[in-house]
Enzyme design. Sequence first.
Site, PDB file in Angstrom:
ATOM      1  N   SER A 130       0.853  -1.195   0.000  1.00 42.77           N
ATOM      2  CA  SER A 130       0.000   0.000   0.000  1.00 42.77           C
ATOM      3  C   SER A 130       0.885   1.240   0.000  1.00 42.77           C
ATOM      4  O   SER A 130       2.060   1.169   0.403  1.00 42.77           O
ATOM      5  CB  SER A 130      -0.855  -0.023   1.269  1.00 42.77           C
ATOM      6  OG  SER A 130      -1.601   1.168   1.382  1.00 42.77           O
ATOM      7  N   TYR A 143      -2.834  -0.384  10.663  1.00 41.56           N
ATOM      8  CA  TYR A 143      -2.796  -0.985   9.306  1.00 41.56           C
ATOM      9  C   TYR A 143      -1.484  -0.633   8.626  1.00 41.56           C
ATOM     10  O   TYR A 143      -0.829  -1.499   8.027  1.00 41.56           O
ATOM     11  CB  TYR A 143      -3.990  -0.452   8.511  1.00 41.56           C
ATOM     12  CG  TYR A 143      -3.996  -0.793   7.031  1.00 41.56           C
ATOM     13  CD1 TYR A 143      -4.488  -2.022   6.584  1.00 41.56           C
ATOM     14  CD2 TYR A 143      -3.554   0.126   6.071  1.00 41.56           C
ATOM     15  CE1 TYR A 143      -4.513  -2.329   5.221  1.00 41.56           C
ATOM     16  CE2 TYR A 143      -3.582  -0.173   4.722  1.00 41.56           C
ATOM     17  CZ  TYR A 143      -4.058  -1.408   4.297  1.00 41.56           C
ATOM     18  OH  TYR A 143      -4.084  -1.702   2.950  1.00 41.56           O
ATOM     19  N   LYS A 147       1.412  -3.064   6.985  1.00 37.17           N
ATOM     20  CA  LYS A 147       1.833  -2.998   5.571  1.00 37.17           C
ATOM     21  C   LYS A 147       3.320  -2.610   5.462  1.00 37.17           C
ATOM     22  O   LYS A 147       3.985  -3.006   4.506  1.00 37.17           O
ATOM     23  CB  LYS A 147       0.948  -2.016   4.800  1.00 37.17           C
ATOM     24  CG  LYS A 147      -0.471  -2.535   4.556  1.00 37.17           C
ATOM     25  CD  LYS A 147      -0.485  -3.736   3.607  1.00 37.17           C
ATOM     26  CE  LYS A 147      -1.876  -4.115   3.167  1.00 37.17           C
ATOM     27  NZ  LYS A 147      -1.918  -5.306   2.288  1.00 37.17           N
TER      28      LYS A 147
HETATM   29  N1  LIG Z   1      -8.835  -0.654  -1.265  1.00 34.87           N
HETATM   30  C1  LIG Z   1      -7.780   0.116  -1.088  1.00 34.87           C
HETATM   31  O1  LIG Z   1      -7.881   1.365  -1.104  1.00 34.87           O
HETATM   32  C2  LIG Z   1      -6.426  -0.495  -0.906  1.00 34.87           C
HETATM   33  C3  LIG Z   1      -5.288   0.340  -1.065  1.00 34.87           C
HETATM   34  C4  LIG Z   1      -4.017  -0.215  -0.954  1.00 34.87           C
HETATM   35  C5  LIG Z   1      -3.882  -1.580  -0.698  1.00 34.87           C
HETATM   36  N2  LIG Z   1      -5.001  -2.359  -0.534  1.00 34.87           N
HETATM   37  C6  LIG Z   1      -4.803  -3.784  -0.293  1.00 34.87           C
HETATM   38  O2  LIG Z   1      -5.379  -4.498  -1.374  1.00 34.87           O
HETATM   39  C7  LIG Z   1      -5.689  -5.839  -0.946  1.00 34.87           C
HETATM   40  C8  LIG Z   1      -7.089  -6.191  -1.373  1.00 34.87           C
HETATM   41  O3  LIG Z   1      -7.989  -5.370  -0.672  1.00 34.87           O
HETATM   42  P1  LIG Z   1      -9.357  -4.860  -1.294  1.00 34.87           P
HETATM   43  O4  LIG Z   1      -9.239  -3.408  -1.476  1.00 34.87           O
HETATM   44  O5  LIG Z   1      -9.763  -5.724  -2.422  1.00 34.87           O
HETATM   45  O6  LIG Z   1     -10.285  -5.092  -0.014  1.00 34.87           O
HETATM   46  P2  LIG Z   1     -11.650  -5.886   0.190  1.00 34.87           P
HETATM   47  O7  LIG Z   1     -12.589  -5.570  -0.910  1.00 34.87           O
HETATM   48  O8  LIG Z   1     -12.027  -5.595   1.592  1.00 34.87           O
HETATM   49  O9  LIG Z   1     -11.218  -7.412   0.035  1.00 34.87           O
HETATM   50  C9  LIG Z   1     -10.366  -8.020   0.960  1.00 34.87           C
HETATM   51  C10 LIG Z   1     -10.239  -9.484   0.585  1.00 34.87           C
HETATM   52  O10 LIG Z   1      -9.330 -10.103   1.506  1.00 34.87           O
HETATM   53  C11 LIG Z   1      -9.991 -11.258   2.029  1.00 34.87           C
HETATM   54  N3  LIG Z   1      -9.494 -11.627   3.340  1.00 34.87           N
HETATM   55  C12 LIG Z   1      -9.513 -10.902   4.491  1.00 34.87           C
HETATM   56  N4  LIG Z   1      -8.970 -11.618   5.493  1.00 34.87           N
HETATM   57  C13 LIG Z   1      -8.617 -12.830   4.965  1.00 34.87           C
HETATM   58  C14 LIG Z   1      -8.011 -13.987   5.479  1.00 34.87           C
HETATM   59  N5  LIG Z   1      -7.673 -14.094   6.782  1.00 34.87           N
HETATM   60  N6  LIG Z   1      -7.768 -15.031   4.641  1.00 34.87           N
HETATM   61  C15 LIG Z   1      -8.103 -14.950   3.334  1.00 34.87           C
HETATM   62  N7  LIG Z   1      -8.727 -13.895   2.791  1.00 34.87           N
HETATM   63  C16 LIG Z   1      -8.966 -12.840   3.598  1.00 34.87           C
HETATM   64  C17 LIG Z   1     -11.454 -10.886   2.043  1.00 34.87           C
HETATM   65  O11 LIG Z   1     -12.243 -12.064   2.189  1.00 34.87           O
HETATM   66  P3  LIG Z   1     -13.710 -12.049   2.921  1.00 34.87           P
HETATM   67  O12 LIG Z   1     -14.696 -11.705   1.833  1.00 34.87           O
HETATM   68  O13 LIG Z   1     -13.840 -13.425   3.464  1.00 34.87           O
HETATM   69  O14 LIG Z   1     -13.657 -10.990   3.996  1.00 34.87           O
HETATM   70  C18 LIG Z   1     -11.567 -10.239   0.673  1.00 34.87           C
HETATM   71  O15 LIG Z   1     -11.623 -11.205  -0.339  1.00 34.87           O
HETATM   72  C19 LIG Z   1      -5.459  -5.848   0.569  1.00 34.87           C
HETATM   73  O16 LIG Z   1      -4.213  -6.421   0.862  1.00 34.87           O
HETATM   74  C20 LIG Z   1      -5.468  -4.366   0.922  1.00 34.87           C
HETATM   75  O17 LIG Z   1      -4.770  -4.108   2.111  1.00 34.87           O
HETATM   76  C21 LIG Z   1      -6.254  -1.855  -0.645  1.00 34.87           C
END
Ligand SMILES: NC(=O)c1ccc[n+]([C@@H]2O[C@H](COP(=O)([O-])OP(=O)(O)OC[C@H]3O[C@@H](n4cnc5c(N)ncnc54)[C@H](OP(=O)(O)O)[C@@H]3O)[C@@H](O)[C@H]2O)c1
Length: 235
Positions: A130, A143, A147
């Site tokens: 991130s 968080y 990260k």
């Molecule tokens: N969105 C942003 O602005 C942003 C920015 C920078 C980085 N990121 C990173 O991008 C990645 C994806 O996030 P996203 O934005 O797609 O968020 P999201 O829509 O909240 O999706 C998170 C995903 O991670 C899964 N997950 C959570 N805990 C888990 C575990 N213990 N084992 C396996 N799966 C698990 C969730 O599954 P469930 O459906 O079961 O909860 C979901 O599929 C993350 O690493 C996040 O930190 C996000």
Amino acid sequence: MKIQNSVALVTGANRGLGLAFTQSLLAGGARKVYAAARDPGAIKLEGVQPVRLDVTRPGEVETAARDLGDVTLLINNAGIIRGSAFLGENGLEAARAEFETNFFGPVSVSRAFSPILGRNGGGAIVNVLSALSWVAFPNSATYSASKAAAWAFTNGLRHEVRGQGTQVLALHVGYMDTDMVRGITAPKSKPEDVVRHVLEALEAGKSEILADEVSRRIKQGLSAEPGVYLLPPAG
Ligand SMILES: NC(=O)c1ccc[n+]([C@@H]2O[C@H](COP(=O)([O-])OP(=O)(O)OC[C@H]3O[C@@H](n4cnc5c(N)ncnc54)[C@H](OP(=O)(O)O)[C@@H]3O)[C@@H](O)[C@H]2O)c1
């Protein structure tokens, strides 16, 4: 690393960025896409192979590694955010939960799959980090710490698997339009655009991809005087 004919494993593949990864990998000609989720029933995309994998459960990581011996591309995408400050009411509990998923999760899955990648010719690991690996906001400081630790892990892992020919690619990105930041009204990248940049970087043999303007600006600011991480967050 070529997407064509690869065998990919994506964690957290049921929604958000993980879903975008599985869609683009299929479209890009991956031979097989293992879509891993805590609840494999939540995988609705046709053409992928659902896999049960909670990255915080060692037994499930072990089973996945035993069953999926043909993986050539691991995408450590699963992540959580608790929206916590260190000194907030549940700061310690939030930090522990975020470290379990965002740090120990990728460590555990990478430890299990690195030997498999090595046996399959090297392949690649993508770690989803991130822009907040480098700076902290008061309402998500725990968080950021998780990260930042995952960034340090990525840098160490890269050296450890270089000898077996495994490419390690770090993704840094600011807000993306997913459930994780649904409540935030800042500009957001589209997950599919971010994935396109990542897959291009993978095929170009890169080690780091800064997928948006925010992450590029923050990285430049690390060596500014004063460093961007020293400034109070705007707004
Ligand atoms: N969105 C942003 O602005 C942003 C920015 C920078 C980085 N990121 C990173 O991008 C990645 C994806 O996030 P996203 O934005 O797609 O968020 P999201 O829509 O909240 O999706 C998170 C995903 O991670 C899964 N997950 C959570 N805990 C888990 C575990 N213990 N084992 C396996 N799966 C698990 C969730 O599954 P469930 O459906 O079961 O909860 C979901 O599929 C993350 O690493 C996040 O930190 C996000």
